[in-house]
Design an enzyme around this catalytic site. Sequence first.
Site, PDB file in Angstrom:
ATOM      1  N   THR A 261      22.597 -44.406  25.200  1.00 13.70           N
ATOM      2  CA  THR A 261      23.190 -43.194  25.788  1.00 13.70           C
ATOM      3  C   THR A 261      23.444 -42.119  24.744  1.00 13.70           C
ATOM      4  O   THR A 261      23.310 -40.932  25.021  1.00 13.70           O
ATOM      5  CB  THR A 261      24.530 -43.573  26.481  1.00 13.70           C
ATOM      6  OG1 THR A 261      24.204 -44.394  27.599  1.00 13.70           O
ATOM      7  CG2 THR A 261      25.289 -42.367  26.960  1.00 13.70           C
TER       8      THR A 261
ATOM      9  N   THR B 146      25.150 -49.047  24.339  1.00 17.08           N
ATOM     10  CA  THR B 146      26.383 -49.845  24.311  1.00 17.08           C
ATOM     11  C   THR B 146      26.262 -51.140  25.104  1.00 17.08           C
ATOM     12  O   THR B 146      27.051 -52.065  24.889  1.00 17.08           O
ATOM     13  CB  THR B 146      27.564 -49.037  24.887  1.00 17.08           C
ATOM     14  OG1 THR B 146      27.235 -48.627  26.219  1.00 17.08           O
ATOM     15  CG2 THR B 146      27.865 -47.820  24.042  1.00 17.08           C
ATOM     16  N   ASP B 147      25.291 -51.188  26.011  1.00 16.17           N
ATOM     17  CA  ASP B 147      25.221 -52.366  26.896  1.00 16.17           C
ATOM     18  C   ASP B 147      25.081 -53.672  26.132  1.00 16.17           C
ATOM     19  O   ASP B 147      25.542 -54.721  26.602  1.00 16.17           O
ATOM     20  CB  ASP B 147      24.044 -52.226  27.869  1.00 16.17           C
ATOM     21  CG  ASP B 147      24.301 -51.153  28.927  1.00 16.17           C
ATOM     22  OD1 ASP B 147      25.423 -50.622  28.982  1.00 16.17           O
ATOM     23  OD2 ASP B 147      23.361 -50.850  29.688  1.00 16.17           O
TER      24      ASP B 147
HETATM   25  N1  ASP Z   1      25.266 -47.297  29.022  1.00 12.01           N
HETATM   26  C1  ASP Z   1      24.417 -47.614  27.974  1.00 12.01           C
HETATM   27  C2  ASP Z   1      24.790 -46.920  26.673  1.00 12.01           C
HETATM   28  O1  ASP Z   1      25.916 -46.701  26.512  1.00 12.01           O
HETATM   29  C3  ASP Z   1      22.989 -47.568  28.212  1.00 12.01           C
HETATM   30  C4  ASP Z   1      22.367 -48.384  27.125  1.00 12.01           C
HETATM   31  O2  ASP Z   1      22.920 -49.397  26.724  1.00 12.01           O
HETATM   32  O3  ASP Z   1      21.322 -47.966  26.633  1.00 12.01           O
HETATM   33  O4  ASP Z   1      24.043 -46.609  25.830  1.00 12.01           O
END
Ligand code: ASP
Length: 329
Positions: free
Chosen positions: A13, A91-92
């Site tokens: 993200t 973050t995932d």
């Molecule tokens: N929500 C996720 C992020 O924070 C999407 C990912 O992991 O790419 O990056």
Amino acid sequence: MTDFVTVIALGGTIAMARPADGSTGAVPALDVDELLASVPGLGEVGVPLRTIAFRSLPGASVGFDDLTALAELITAEIDAGARGVVVTQGTDTIEETAFFLDTSVLDGAPVVVTGAMRNPSLAGADGPANLLAAVQVAASEQADGLGCVVVFADEVHAARYVTKAHSASIAAFVSPNTGPIGYVVEGSLRLLNRPADVLKVYVPQGAPEPTIGLVTVTLGDDGAVLKAIGDAVDGLVVAAFGAGHVPVAMVEPLTALAQRMPVILASRTGAGPVLAETYGFPGSEQDLLRRGLIGAGFLSPVKARILLRQLLAARAGTDDIRKAFIGEE
Ligand code: ASP
């Protein structure tokens, strides 16, 4: 060049944007130099930055091949004189990638993983602040020997204990067992605690990829899933109830699996250790440990899976696997 910080971008993200035509949601879009250009105050950290565009992936699609190559790249940067390395990513999967790097990077320079919950096209995007704080930590002499940490919302978390505990909040990262080990305050690292050393696992290049199953135990589970996956995995993590408990119907299938492969007993609760000698009913932690399962200690199920993957890829035997997990109790 010596005494620099390297920033390696993997996507996520923090580097995503919605296409101008609005045809889809956010997708990876920014390269690492564009990312840095969006961060005010980086110049004041007083350390040169080297940038590497490594991958442009959502966190969900990062795999062990990527991580193995990343660990090698980080090691090469440290050998070339990097004071610390920052990794930006989705973050995932940060809680898994950070722990993987913690077990893989042998050198003492800090590895700091960060990302963002709001992409750069949203009001209050958190990527720039997280990236600035991550560089400040990586550049800090105090961070030497820390291993891998996750820096998010000005908090510093040990890779071993951090977890993503919210799907959307900018304060998504917490360490339920320990709290943050430090903070970034007015641009400086304030370290309150140092985590104990993490076991380092050397995985030779080209090692075959083990398949590790992770089964979350749920009410009324009759063991059918366990029986079905037995032939498909080289090792298994069970995210059990409470302190390490399963329904009685799972006891026999688990016993059979533990005779053929390492089976790690973790807790699905999100905090606290797997116990060893408190309960004695069939399917209790004491019963399962006696039947050959290995307790995960304080490691969460997903981190136990990473450690087991490392150990099996390194061809560790049962005794070494047992010893490695005893170290987490
Ligand atoms: N929500 C996720 C992020 O924070 C999407 C990912 O992991 O790419 O990056």
